[in-house]
Design a protein around this motif. Structure first.
Motif, PDB file in Angstrom:
ATOM      1  N   THR A  13       0.842  -1.186   0.000  1.00 49.14           N
ATOM      2  CA  THR A  13       0.000   0.000   0.000  1.00 49.14           C
ATOM      3  C   THR A  13       0.881   1.240   0.000  1.00 49.14           C
ATOM      4  OG1 THR A  13      -1.674  -1.182   1.282  1.00 49.14           O
ATOM      5  CG2 THR A  13      -1.821   1.233   1.235  1.00 49.14           C
ATOM      6  N   PRO A  14       0.669   2.156  -0.919  1.00 53.88           N
ATOM      7  CA  PRO A  14       1.502   3.361  -0.949  1.00 53.88           C
ATOM      8  C   PRO A  14       1.293   4.206   0.299  1.00 53.88           C
ATOM      9  CG  PRO A  14      -0.355   3.560  -2.459  1.00 53.88           C
ATOM     10  CD  PRO A  14      -0.334   2.135  -1.995  1.00 53.88           C
ATOM     11  N   THR A  15       2.372   4.737   0.836  1.00 52.24           N
ATOM     12  CA  THR A  15       2.314   5.568   2.030  1.00 52.24           C
ATOM     13  C   THR A  15       2.330   7.039   1.635  1.00 52.24           C
ATOM     14  OG1 THR A  15       3.518   3.890   3.284  1.00 52.24           O
ATOM     15  CG2 THR A  15       3.426   6.106   4.223  1.00 52.24           C
ATOM     16  N   ALA A  16       1.358   7.788   2.166  1.00 56.48           N
ATOM     17  CA  ALA A  16       1.302   9.218   1.855  1.00 56.48           C
ATOM     18  C   ALA A  16       2.520   9.905   2.441  1.00 56.48           C
ATOM     19  CB  ALA A  16       0.021   9.814   2.420  1.00 56.48           C
ATOM     20  N   SER A  17       3.112  10.786   1.693  1.00 59.79           N
ATOM     21  CA  SER A  17       4.343  11.439   2.122  1.00 59.79           C
ATOM     22  C   SER A  17       4.047  12.598   3.067  1.00 59.79           C
ATOM     23  CB  SER A  17       5.129  11.945   0.907  1.00 59.79           C
ATOM     24  OG  SER A  17       4.337  12.854   0.154  1.00 59.79           O
TER      25      SER A  17
ATOM     26  N   ALA B  38       4.187  22.010   7.509  1.00 62.15           N
ATOM     27  CA  ALA B  38       3.464  23.250   7.258  1.00 62.15           C
ATOM     28  C   ALA B  38       4.434  24.319   6.760  1.00 62.15           C
ATOM     29  CB  ALA B  38       2.774  23.712   8.532  1.00 62.15           C
ATOM     30  N   ASP B  39       3.935  25.141   5.857  1.00 58.61           N
ATOM     31  CA  ASP B  39       4.729  26.264   5.351  1.00 58.61           C
ATOM     32  C   ASP B  39       3.776  27.348   4.878  1.00 58.61           C
ATOM     33  OD1 ASP B  39       3.754  25.367   2.905  1.00 58.61           O
ATOM     34  OD2 ASP B  39       5.616  24.384   2.332  1.00 58.61           O
ATOM     35  N   ALA B  40       4.268  28.302   4.119  1.00 57.65           N
ATOM     36  CA  ALA B  40       3.437  29.419   3.666  1.00 57.65           C
ATOM     37  C   ALA B  40       2.323  28.976   2.731  1.00 57.65           C
ATOM     38  CB  ALA B  40       4.311  30.468   2.984  1.00 57.65           C
ATOM     39  N   THR B  41       2.445  27.795   2.157  1.00 56.11           N
ATOM     40  CA  THR B  41       1.430  27.325   1.203  1.00 56.11           C
ATOM     41  C   THR B  41       0.281  26.576   1.870  1.00 56.11           C
ATOM     42  OG1 THR B  41       2.565  25.227   0.776  1.00 56.11           O
ATOM     43  CG2 THR B  41       3.206  27.123  -0.566  1.00 56.11           C
ATOM     44  N   GLY B  42       0.430  26.170   3.113  1.00 55.66           N
ATOM     45  CA  GLY B  42      -0.663  25.456   3.752  1.00 55.66           C
ATOM     46  C   GLY B  42      -0.245  24.655   4.968  1.00 55.66           C
ATOM     47  N   LYS B  43      -1.223  23.948   5.525  1.00 58.52           N
ATOM     48  CA  LYS B  43      -1.024  23.167   6.743  1.00 58.52           C
ATOM     49  C   LYS B  43      -0.129  21.955   6.499  1.00 58.52           C
ATOM     50  CE  LYS B  43      -5.584  24.287   8.686  1.00 58.52           C
ATOM     51  NZ  LYS B  43      -6.799  23.720   9.302  1.00 58.52           N
ATOM     52  N   ALA B  44       0.365  21.400   7.609  1.00 60.30           N
ATOM     53  CA  ALA B  44       1.134  20.162   7.536  1.00 60.30           C
ATOM     54  C   ALA B  44       0.212  19.023   7.101  1.00 60.30           C
ATOM     55  CB  ALA B  44       1.755  19.847   8.888  1.00 60.30           C
ATOM     56  N   GLN B  45       0.771  18.070   6.392  1.00 59.39           N
ATOM     57  CA  GLN B  45      -0.007  16.943   5.900  1.00 59.39           C
ATOM     58  C   GLN B  45       0.693  15.628   6.256  1.00 59.39           C
ATOM     59  OE1 GLN B  45      -0.713  17.401   1.680  1.00 59.39           O
ATOM     60  NE2 GLN B  45      -1.377  19.532   1.888  1.00 59.39           N
ATOM     61  N   ASN B  46      -0.126  14.634   6.590  1.00 63.67           N
ATOM     62  CA  ASN B  46       0.369  13.274   6.860  1.00 63.67           C
ATOM     63  C   ASN B  46       1.484  13.269   7.910  1.00 63.67           C
ATOM     64  OD1 ASN B  46      -1.324  12.340   4.652  1.00 63.67           O
ATOM     65  ND2 ASN B  46       0.247  13.143   3.275  1.00 63.67           N
ATOM     66  N   VAL B  47       1.248  14.001   8.977  1.00 65.33           N
ATOM     67  CA  VAL B  47       2.241  14.081  10.052  1.00 65.33           C
ATOM     68  C   VAL B  47       2.251  12.756  10.816  1.00 65.33           C
ATOM     69  CG1 VAL B  47       3.003  15.347  12.090  1.00 65.33           C
ATOM     70  CG2 VAL B  47       1.786  16.549  10.244  1.00 65.33           C
ATOM     71  N   PRO B  48       3.402  12.109  10.949  1.00 69.21           N
ATOM     72  CA  PRO B  48       3.462  10.846  11.702  1.00 69.21           C
ATOM     73  C   PRO B  48       3.032  11.039  13.148  1.00 69.21           C
ATOM     74  CG  PRO B  48       5.470  11.191  10.427  1.00 69.21           C
ATOM     75  CD  PRO B  48       4.707  12.475  10.377  1.00 69.21           C
ATOM     76  N   VAL B  49       2.190  10.155  13.633  1.00 71.38           N
ATOM     77  CA  VAL B  49       1.725  10.232  15.018  1.00 71.38           C
ATOM     78  C   VAL B  49       2.806   9.664  15.945  1.00 71.38           C
ATOM     79  CG1 VAL B  49      -0.044   9.517  16.665  1.00 71.38           C
ATOM     80  CG2 VAL B  49      -0.671   9.992  14.282  1.00 71.38           C
ATOM     81  N   PRO B  50       3.249  10.424  16.931  1.00 71.83           N
ATOM     82  CA  PRO B  50       4.277   9.913  17.848  1.00 71.83           C
ATOM     83  C   PRO B  50       3.785   8.688  18.609  1.00 71.83           C
ATOM     84  CG  PRO B  50       4.022  12.296  18.069  1.00 71.83           C
ATOM     85  CD  PRO B  50       2.873  11.815  17.237  1.00 71.83           C
ATOM     86  N   GLU B  51       4.650   7.717  18.764  1.00 69.76           N
ATOM     87  CA  GLU B  51       4.323   6.506  19.508  1.00 69.76           C
ATOM     88  C   GLU B  51       5.114   6.467  20.812  1.00 69.76           C
ATOM     89  OE1 GLU B  51       4.800   2.992  17.242  1.00 69.76           O
ATOM     90  OE2 GLU B  51       3.429   3.600  15.644  1.00 69.76           O
ATOM     91  N   LEU B  52       4.459   6.041  21.853  1.00 73.21           N
ATOM     92  CA  LEU B  52       5.113   5.943  23.153  1.00 73.21           C
ATOM     93  C   LEU B  52       6.220   4.896  23.097  1.00 73.21           C
ATOM     94  CD1 LEU B  52       5.071   6.759  26.196  1.00 73.21           C
ATOM     95  CD2 LEU B  52       3.562   4.799  26.554  1.00 73.21           C
ATOM     96  N   PRO B  53       7.461   5.277  23.385  1.00 75.64           N
ATOM     97  CA  PRO B  53       8.554   4.292  23.366  1.00 75.64           C
ATOM     98  C   PRO B  53       8.349   3.215  24.416  1.00 75.64           C
ATOM     99  CG  PRO B  53       9.387   6.561  23.443  1.00 75.64           C
ATOM    100  CD  PRO B  53       7.926   6.624  23.724  1.00 75.64           C
TER     101      PRO B  53
ATOM    102  N   TYR C 280       4.121  17.921  18.145  1.00 75.09           N
ATOM    103  CA  TYR C 280       3.087  17.399  17.247  1.00 75.09           C
ATOM    104  C   TYR C 280       1.838  18.282  17.308  1.00 75.09           C
ATOM    105  CZ  TYR C 280      -0.395  14.060  15.445  1.00 75.09           C
ATOM    106  OH  TYR C 280      -1.405  13.443  14.744  1.00 75.09           O
ATOM    107  N   GLY C 281       1.520  18.771  18.491  1.00 78.95           N
ATOM    108  CA  GLY C 281       0.370  19.653  18.649  1.00 78.95           C
ATOM    109  C   GLY C 281       0.548  20.953  17.894  1.00 78.95           C
ATOM    110  N   TYR C 282       1.723  21.561  17.995  1.00 75.49           N
ATOM    111  CA  TYR C 282       1.974  22.797  17.258  1.00 75.49           C
ATOM    112  C   TYR C 282       1.811  22.581  15.752  1.00 75.49           C
ATOM    113  CZ  TYR C 282       3.628  25.807  21.040  1.00 75.49           C
ATOM    114  OH  TYR C 282       3.700  26.593  22.159  1.00 75.49           O
ATOM    115  N   GLU C 283       2.189  21.411  15.285  1.00 78.85           N
ATOM    116  CA  GLU C 283       2.159  21.150  13.852  1.00 78.85           C
ATOM    117  C   GLU C 283       0.770  20.781  13.346  1.00 78.85           C
ATOM    118  OE1 GLU C 283       5.148  19.089  10.628  1.00 78.85           O
ATOM    119  OE2 GLU C 283       5.068  18.268  12.652  1.00 78.85           O
ATOM    120  N   THR C 284      -0.017  20.102  14.169  1.00 77.46           N
ATOM    121  CA  THR C 284      -1.301  19.573  13.705  1.00 77.46           C
ATOM    122  C   THR C 284      -2.523  20.206  14.365  1.00 77.46           C
ATOM    123  OG1 THR C 284      -1.355  17.831  15.381  1.00 77.46           O
ATOM    124  CG2 THR C 284      -0.207  17.339  13.310  1.00 77.46           C
ATOM    125  N   GLY C 285      -2.335  20.808  15.527  1.00 79.83           N
ATOM    126  CA  GLY C 285      -3.472  21.316  16.285  1.00 79.83           C
ATOM    127  C   GLY C 285      -4.104  20.265  17.176  1.00 79.83           C
TER     128      GLY C 285
END
Length: 218
Positions: free
Chosen positions: A58-62, A66-81, A105-110
């Motif tokens: 299954t292809p993984t979304a890249s 976030a930058d001047a063009t728009g919000k962050a996309q497909n941000v990896p969810v942090p996993e508890l070590p 992660y919150g700053y990047e995704t809300g």
């Protein structure tokens, strides 16, 4: 934390719980009898096995920050070590790093739901940071930058009189840019100064929990 608000939270009663997990391996055994030889006729009638089709990956979304063009996309969810699940010195330090990764992660995704689950609402600095994050991810707005790193994390792993473990954390945050829904730049904030933070945490119900985070002054 990146906030410079001085805080104090109500004290909580000591609570500690250890969870042990036992894993059981199962080995399949075959009987010791010798099977009768197969007749030529039955052998010739045995159907050949069909080849097993190979799975299509299954292809993984890249990921796109976030930058001047728009919000962050497909941000990896942090996993508890795994290390952060143990009531040990190493486990507490790993958990502290994980907490600040969730903040980043919150700053990047809300999304601050994962912080909410492991943080007391009595932590005023935490609530202030989450309010900024939530406010700037409403109505189509977004934040670019602001990645939080922890160059130094240490604890003596001794329970204080208030029943908390204490962790000293140096936090470093990248510069932030705040964008309106129409793409206009509202504010470009310079990189904040690194901060020293004292995390007060307890181990309860088999996991770490933050009661408070306050700045280290002096």
């Amino acid at each position: 934390m990146t906030s410079h608000t001085s805080l104090s939270g109500p004290r909580r009663a000591c609570a500690a719980a250890l969870v042990s997990i036992s894993l059981m391996s199962v080995t399949a055994c075959s009987g010791g009898g010798t099977p009768p030889p197969e007749s030529p006729q039955s052998a010739s009638q045995s159907p050949s096995e069909a080849p097993t089709p190979s799975a299509t990956p299954t292809p993984t979304a890249s990921y796109k920050p976030a930058d001047a063009t728009g919000k962050a996309q497909n941000v990896p969810v942090p996993e508890l070590p795994e290390a952060a699940k143990a009531e040990t010195k190493e486990g507490l330090e790993a958990f502290a790093r994980y907490w600040f990764i969730l903040l980043s992660y919150g700053y990047e995704t809300g999304d601050t739901s994962r912080l909410d689950a492991i943080t007391s609402s009595d932590c005023r600095a935490c609530e202030k940071a989450k309010a900024v994050i939530s406010g700037w991810h409403e109505g189509g707005r977004w934040i670019a930058g602001g990645k939080v790193q922890t160059p130094s994390v240490s604890t003596t792993f001794k329970v204080a009189p208030d029943c908390n473990y204490q962790v000293a954390i140096q936090a470093s945050q990248a510069a932030l840019s705040y964008y309106n829904a129409d793409g206009t730049l509202e504010q470009a904030a310079a990189k904040p100064e690194d901060t020293g933070n004292l995390m007060l945490a307890v181990f309860k119900d088999g996991s770490w929990y933050v009661n408070n985070i306050q700045p280290i002054v002096g």
